[in-house]
Design a protein around this motif. Structure first.
Motif, PDB file in Angstrom:
ATOM      1  N   ASP A 135      21.246  29.702  57.900  1.00 28.75           N
ATOM      2  CA  ASP A 135      20.170  30.641  57.547  1.00 28.75           C
ATOM      3  C   ASP A 135      19.447  30.013  56.368  1.00 28.75           C
ATOM      4  OD1 ASP A 135      18.552  32.621  56.478  1.00 28.75           O
ATOM      5  OD2 ASP A 135      19.902  34.224  57.100  1.00 28.75           O
TER       6      ASP A 135
ATOM      7  N   GLU B 280      17.182  30.940  54.424  1.00 23.28           N
ATOM      8  CA  GLU B 280      16.885  31.795  53.264  1.00 23.28           C
ATOM      9  C   GLU B 280      18.117  32.016  52.412  1.00 23.28           C
ATOM     10  OE1 GLU B 280      13.165  34.509  54.802  1.00 23.28           O
ATOM     11  OE2 GLU B 280      15.211  35.246  55.106  1.00 23.28           O
ATOM     12  N   SER B 281      19.247  32.373  53.040  1.00 23.94           N
ATOM     13  CA  SER B 281      20.443  32.700  52.267  1.00 23.94           C
ATOM     14  C   SER B 281      21.381  31.525  52.094  1.00 23.94           C
ATOM     15  CB  SER B 281      21.195  33.840  52.940  1.00 23.94           C
ATOM     16  OG  SER B 281      21.686  33.424  54.205  1.00 23.94           O
ATOM     17  N   GLY B 282      21.231  30.500  52.918  1.00 22.49           N
ATOM     18  CA  GLY B 282      22.132  29.357  52.841  1.00 22.49           C
ATOM     19  C   GLY B 282      23.429  29.565  53.585  1.00 22.49           C
ATOM     20  N   ALA B 283      23.599  30.704  54.254  1.00 28.67           N
ATOM     21  CA  ALA B 283      24.846  30.982  54.956  1.00 28.67           C
ATOM     22  C   ALA B 283      24.897  30.185  56.255  1.00 28.67           C
ATOM     23  CB  ALA B 283      24.962  32.474  55.253  1.00 28.67           C
TER      24      ALA B 283
ATOM     25  N   THR C 163      14.081  31.595  60.502  1.00 24.82           N
ATOM     26  CA  THR C 163      15.005  31.361  59.384  1.00 24.82           C
ATOM     27  C   THR C 163      16.240  30.578  59.806  1.00 24.82           C
ATOM     28  OG1 THR C 163      16.091  33.472  59.822  1.00 24.82           O
ATOM     29  CG2 THR C 163      14.259  33.480  58.261  1.00 24.82           C
ATOM     30  N   SER C 164      16.564  30.550  61.107  1.00 28.76           N
ATOM     31  CA  SER C 164      17.757  29.832  61.584  1.00 28.76           C
ATOM     32  C   SER C 164      17.368  28.399  61.923  1.00 28.76           C
ATOM     33  CB  SER C 164      18.342  30.515  62.823  1.00 28.76           C
ATOM     34  OG  SER C 164      18.694  31.841  62.544  1.00 28.76           O
TER      35      SER C 164
ATOM     36  N   ASN D 284      29.102  25.842  51.462  1.00 26.90           N
ATOM     37  CA  ASN D 284      27.682  25.595  51.753  1.00 26.90           C
ATOM     38  C   ASN D 284      27.177  24.371  50.999  1.00 26.90           C
ATOM     39  OD1 ASN D 284      27.682  27.809  53.368  1.00 26.90           O
ATOM     40  ND2 ASN D 284      26.693  29.171  51.890  1.00 26.90           N
TER      41      ASN D 284
END
Length: 898
Positions: free
Chosen positions: A663, A665-668, A868-869, A891
């Motif tokens: 992701d 945006e979140s880095g997940a 985002t992916s 991450n």
């Protein structure tokens, strides 16, 4: 099987007992058992003899141990064979043909119900016994040799045999021995299938019996005719009052009385049936008034109540002034009965469709049945008035006359002839002629049967054996025969033979998208056009699918062969008619090789032409290429690579690498994509782009897909143990893998396991393959989703998808192809397409992921358009499974978002 076990168990037990007794009888134990100085004590006292006995004991114990181990191995093999037999029985148990499973020791591992019923034994009585002990039609040598041959070669064998079933009846059987491969690919059983072909084999016998019956009818007719020719006369004198005045012996025999009682009896009472109460005086008057030329018949009952019929003639008498008549009669009872029977038999002969004629050796007709007359449009009288051999076409009369001369010598003949029908058609007829003697005359009885349908069937079988049923061209068998002859002739003449291999370009795509009916119509149109573009004497054949071959005998040079190839390819410039007013344009790739029988074998010719055709496809298709040594090397390398890939599967040389999906945006970490690599022992890790197409040609994709699923399952369990229970894994699947029943079976087994979360498994299929057969793919993808797995379209945007197809596909996500992502910063048009793809996916409620993201500019563009992916080298390259734990928890590979 029980006998074999006992043969091992009994000597084993005896050997162990005897060896143990002899071994433990040492000095101390001996002193307790046998008194000092006794005979046994002297025998077992430590000495050279004592040492020999102990040595014998040791040898016996070793032999017993070896036999015990052999027994355990045998029992294990029997149990495995029984288990395998039960498994195969479950597959073939209820088939109508008798089926046996034969193990390597020539014992029956299984038998289906039909086989048990055939030999009259229960299934349990058959399993474990040798073939010749059970099958009453075979010997151990016959069955064993066939089974052992299949075990040795791995190839099926077929033969026809005559067997005797449990009831003693003979049966003709088509027997097939086929190998049954186990999970490791070894031949574990030989499957023997027995198919009853008795009815087919008995057909010829039935035909012969029918012909024999027809000959019997003719012989009976001859005997009847002979019987009808034997007649006698009845002489009775009747006075003016209608009373019998004289009767000869034959008359008495017919009536069944002595002659004397007949005298004075009214003639009408004796020789006429009094059914209507007629007047005797009136009958007598009629007799006296009958003219000599008139004949009439009467019937009466004899004293034995037998009905007789007599034909009478009247002669007037005038003796001593008394008027009277002499009645001369012939007993025609048997004759009338024979005539009735003859009429019935004539009716039977007229009812048969076979043509029956009786004629003299010179061809003069004597008799013809109704079929003979009808087929020629003539009446029976007209046939009998024909000149000798007048019913035979003029061109065949000399040949038929020669056949008659042969019949005169041989007594009969069977031959084929042509018959001209009433409508002018010439019909082939099989004629059976037999020479008979009747009333001192030699006659020929001929029966002819229309064999038009049989000839047509023979021609059909001939065409099916040597010609392609779809296109009408020569098939592989005829092609190989013509090529063999051409190469043999080239050896004598020195003129080379040209062999061409032609394959349609993108035919599979046409077949998959437009349907097999369109594909078949295209093949027929291509075949018809190719046929008019080859020379007379050349052999054009269809080997199968869209593969065509051409043999050109005595082709003088490579230039001539290439000129012919160019002409053939020019035939593809115009579109082909596929029916319904529809036309399709298609191109072809063609390979050429040349040689003589001294330099080229059939296999080499096909292989070289095939290699040249593949080079034409690699060079851009719609062209021809001639074979050269370098092409041969490339072909050899391709075959070598196939074998190495098979060995790589067996040696477990494949590994999985995993590329995380983030992701942005979140880095997940959202999930990972499993990427297969070949760990070559010399070249290291090799990506699929170098070997995947060869694996597909070799049919290895289903096996690779199954291996990937099992490896992903094992890796996910390791990650679960490390605390990564929510990581989704994406696997690329080809249509061939997904449509393979084994793949769905393996997926179903994984999904049903309690410790497996199917929602974490995502199957990726390319856009082009998803639309190759939309209906089939919709069905299989729907079944995948029912198992709980998700589905994603990979490389989206590279195909020719329509919104309608995309809407109907049961998918959960799409992946934007890396070719669009790569040009985001350099090509504004491509950037617009990428943004449109993202918007399209979101509007359809699908997850969207961009692959191949390598720069921050690409990442930022995708984020601005709502994607985002992402996945790519900007975030993390593919890594081994062991590193995924660190990537997910830390991450560490995720760059900072703006």
């Amino acid at each position: 099987m029980v006998t074999t076990q006992k043969s091992f168990a009994v000597p084993t037990a005896i050997g162990v007992a005897l060896g143990g007794v002899l071994w433990v009888l040492d000095a101390e134990l001996r002193s307790y058992i046998f008194p000092e100085g006794s005979f046994v004590d002297e025998l077992l006292r430590p000495s050279a003899d004592h040492f020999a006995i102990r040595t014998i004991a040791l040898v016996l114990m070793v032999v017993a141990a070896v036999m015990a181990a052999a027994l355990v191995q045998l029992l294990t093999h029997r149990k495995h064979s029984k288990t395998l037999g039960d498994r195969v029985r479950a597959m073939y148990g209820h088939t109508p043909d008798p089926i046996l499973g034969i193990g390597r020791d020539l014992t029956i591992a299984f038998a289906n119900d039909a086989a048990a019923k055939k030999v009259g034994l229960a299934y349990e009585d058959m399993v474990g016994r040798r073939c010749h002990e059970v099958m009453n039609h075979a010997s151990e040598q016959c069955e064993g040799c066939r089974a052992l041959s299949v075990f040795f070669t791995g190839e099926a064998e077929i033969r026809e045999d005559v067997e005797v079933d449990a009831s003693g009846a003979r049966q003709w059987t088509n027997k097939t021995w086929r190998p049954y491969h186990g999970e490791e690919g070894d031949v574990e059983l030989v499957i023997e299938v027995n198919r009853d072909i008795t009815r087919l084999k008995c057909y010829e016998q039935e035909v012969l019996e029918r012909m024999r019956a027809e000959q019997d009818v003719l012989a009976e007719r001859d005997r009847t005719q002979r019987y009808l020719d034997a007649t006698t006369s009845i002489m009775v004198a009747v006075d003016g009052g209608g009373r019998i005045s004289m009767a000869n012996r034959r008359a008495c025999e017919v009536v069944g009385r002595e002659c004397k009682p007949l005298i004075g009896q009214p003639w009408a009472d004796v020789f006429m049936r009094d059914e209507k109460g007629f007047d005797h005086t009136e009958v007598a008057a009629e007799l006296l008034a009958s003219p000599p030329e008139d004949r009439f018949e009467t019937e009466f009952l004899t004293d034995e109540e037998v009905l007789r019929r007599v034909s009478w003639g009247i002669s007037q008498l005038s003796e001593g002034g008394d008027e009277g008549v002499l009645c001369s009669g012939v007993d025609v009872t048997e004759q009338r009965e024979a005539e009735n029977e003859l009429e019935f038999r004539s009716f039977l002969l007229d009812s048969t469709s076979d043509e029956i004629m009786v004629h003299r050796l010179d061809g003069t007709p004597i008799y013809a049945n109704l079929s003979f007359c009808t087929n020629r449009g003539l009446t029976r009288d007209e046939v009998l008035e024909l000149p000798p051999f007048g019913w035979v076409p003029t061109k065949l009369r000399d040949r038929i006359a020669e056949v008659m001369r042969s019949i005169k010598t041989e007594g009969g003949a069977v031959f084929e002839s042509l018959v001209r029908r009433s409508d002018g058609r010439l019909t082939p007829v099989e004629v059976h002629s037999l020479l008979i003697g009747l009333n001192g005359e030699e006659l020929v009885v001929s029966s002819g049967r229309d064999v038009s349908e049989r000839k047509l069937a023979e021609e059909t079988i001939q065409r099916m054996a040597f010609y392609d049923t779809l296109t009408g061209l020569a098939n592989r068998a005829l092609f190989l025969d013509r090529l063999r002859v051409a190469l043999a002739n080239s050896t004598r003449s020195g003129h080379p033979v040209a062999v061409m291999f032609l394959d349609l370009d993108y035919f599979k795509h046409i077949n998959d998208t437009l349907g097999h009916s369109v594909g078949d119509a295209l093949l027929q149109s291509v075949a018809a056009r190719l046929a008019v573009n080859v020379r007379e004497g050349d052999t054009l054949a269809r080997l199968g699918g869209d593969e065509f071959t051409l043999v050109i005998p005595e082709c003088t040079s490579t230039e001539d062969a290439e000129a012919i190839a160019a002409k053939i390819l020019s035939a593809f410039e115009e579109p082909f008619d596929v029916g319904g007013g529809r036309q399709l344009g298609v191109s072809a790739s063609l390979g050429i090789t040349m040689g003589t029988g001294d330099t080229l074998t059939i296999e080499e010719a096909l292989g070289q032409a095939d290699a040249a055709m593949y080079r034409a496809k690699e060079d851009g298709r719609n062209r021809y290429r001639s074979y050269c040594e370098q092409l041969g090397l490339a072909t050899s390398e391709r075959f070598s690579l196939r074998e190495k890939l098979r060995l790589a599967l067996e040696r477990d040389e494949f590994v999985l690498m995993f590329q995380p999906q983030f992701d942005a945006e979140s880095g997940a970490v959202l999930g990972v994509e499993a990427l297969i690599r070949w760990r070559h022992p010399e070249r290291g890790l090799i990506t699929p782009s170098h070997w995947l197409h060869v694996a597909e040609e070799a049919g290895l994709l289903p096996a690779l897909g199954a291996w990937t699923l099992r490896e992903v399952d094992r890796t996910m369990r390791e990650w679960d143990a490390a605390g990564l229970g929510d990581v989704r894994v994406a696997i690329n699947m080809s249509p061939r893998e997904l449509l393979d029943p084994k793949t769905l079976s393996l997926l179903s087994a994984l999904a049903q396991r309690p410790d497996f979360d199917a929602s974490r498994l995502e199957l990726e299929i390319t856009e082009t393959s998803a639309l190759s057969d939309p209906e089939a793919m919709c069905d299989v993808l729907g079944r995948v989703r029912l198992l709980g797995c998700t589905v994603a379209i990979d490389d989206f945007g590279t195909g020719f998808s329509s919104l309608d197809h995309l809407r109907r596909l049961p998918i959960d996500a799409i992946k934007v192809d890396r070719t669009f992502v790569a040009e985001i910063g350099t090509n504004p048009d491509v950037a617009i397409i990428a943004g449109t793809v993202v918007s399209l996916a979101k509007s359809l409620g699908l997850r969207v992921l961009a692959e191949g993201v390598e720069t921050t500019a690409q990442r930022d563009f995708l984020l601005r358009h709502g994607c985002t992916s992402m996945q790519g080298f900007l975030f993390c390259e593919p890594v081994p499974a062991s590193r995924i734990v660190d990537v997910v928890k830390n991450n560490s590979s995720m760059p900072a978002a703006p």
